[in-house]
Enzyme design. Structure first.
Site, PDB file in Angstrom:
ATOM      1  N   ARG A  22       0.820  -1.218   0.000  1.00 37.28           N
ATOM      2  CA  ARG A  22       0.000   0.000   0.000  1.00 37.28           C
ATOM      3  C   ARG A  22       0.850   1.262   0.000  1.00 37.28           C
ATOM      4  NH1 ARG A  22      -2.992  -3.675   3.156  1.00 37.28           N
ATOM      5  NH2 ARG A  22      -2.009  -2.844   5.020  1.00 37.28           N
ATOM      6  N   GLU A  31       6.524  -9.458  16.625  1.00 38.07           N
ATOM      7  CA  GLU A  31       6.100  -9.959  17.932  1.00 38.07           C
ATOM      8  C   GLU A  31       6.373 -11.457  18.042  1.00 38.07           C
ATOM      9  OE1 GLU A  31       2.102 -10.030  20.707  1.00 38.07           O
ATOM     10  OE2 GLU A  31       2.222  -8.665  19.000  1.00 38.07           O
TER      11      GLU A  31
END
Length: 171
Positions: free
Chosen positions: A58, A95
């Site tokens: 994007r 993460e």
């Protein structure tokens, strides 16, 4: 024009508990899209970029028309294995696990001012990694710019350069 009126919220995407802010509806509305590019260009212009770097995918949608509006070049930062030729790769922690982004080794001339562009600032990990990658190939990175910032995730504090954003969401 309130650009938030053109951002669609999709609950539980890509997984339960996540509220996804979708720019597809913004892209589809000609006046809102034009206003977004104008506002982003105004935010980036003071940083005097020579080149804009868009983060897959994007970020490409934003950086390409912004480069035209600002009269700069545009380079792509992509996932590993997507760019031809010799590339420079940066691996960064997520993460759970790691990810990689690449740039073509000859995409940026040493010392060029490169503003990093993406659609969203969330946790800041990808933007921070992209800044590191650009600096590794000799770019000066005066700023990053995104349409949306999820302020509650505090990602801005992980990015080692100023970040310009148009829209902020607190939840």
């Amino acid at each position: 024009m309130n650009l938030k009126d053109h951002i669609r919220s999709i609950p539980d995407f890509p997984k339960p508990g996540i509220l996804f802010y979708d720019i597809s509806t913004l892209l589809a509305h000609a006046k809102a899209w034009h206003e977004t590019i104008e506002q982003m260009a105004a935010a980036i212009r003071p940083h005097k970029p020579d080149v804009l770097a868009g983060i897959e995918s994007r970020g490409f949608l934003l950086a390409a028309p912004l480069a035209i509006a600002l009269g700069t070049g545009f380079v792509m930062l992509r996932k590993s294995g997507k760019l031809p030729g010799i590339t420079v790769r940066h691996t960064y922690a997520l993460e759970y696990g790691t990810d990689e982004i690449e740039i073509q080794a000859d995409a940026i001339e040493q010392g060029k001012r490169v503003v990093l562009v993406d659609d969203l600032l969330a946790t800041g990990g990808t933007l921070a990694a992209a800044v590191t990658l650009l600096q590794t190939v000799g770019a000066v990175v005066p700023a990053a710019a995104c349409v949306i910032e999820l302020t509650f995730l505090d990602g801005r504090n992980k990015v080692p350069v100023p970040v310009e954003t148009l829209l902020k969401y607190d939840s």
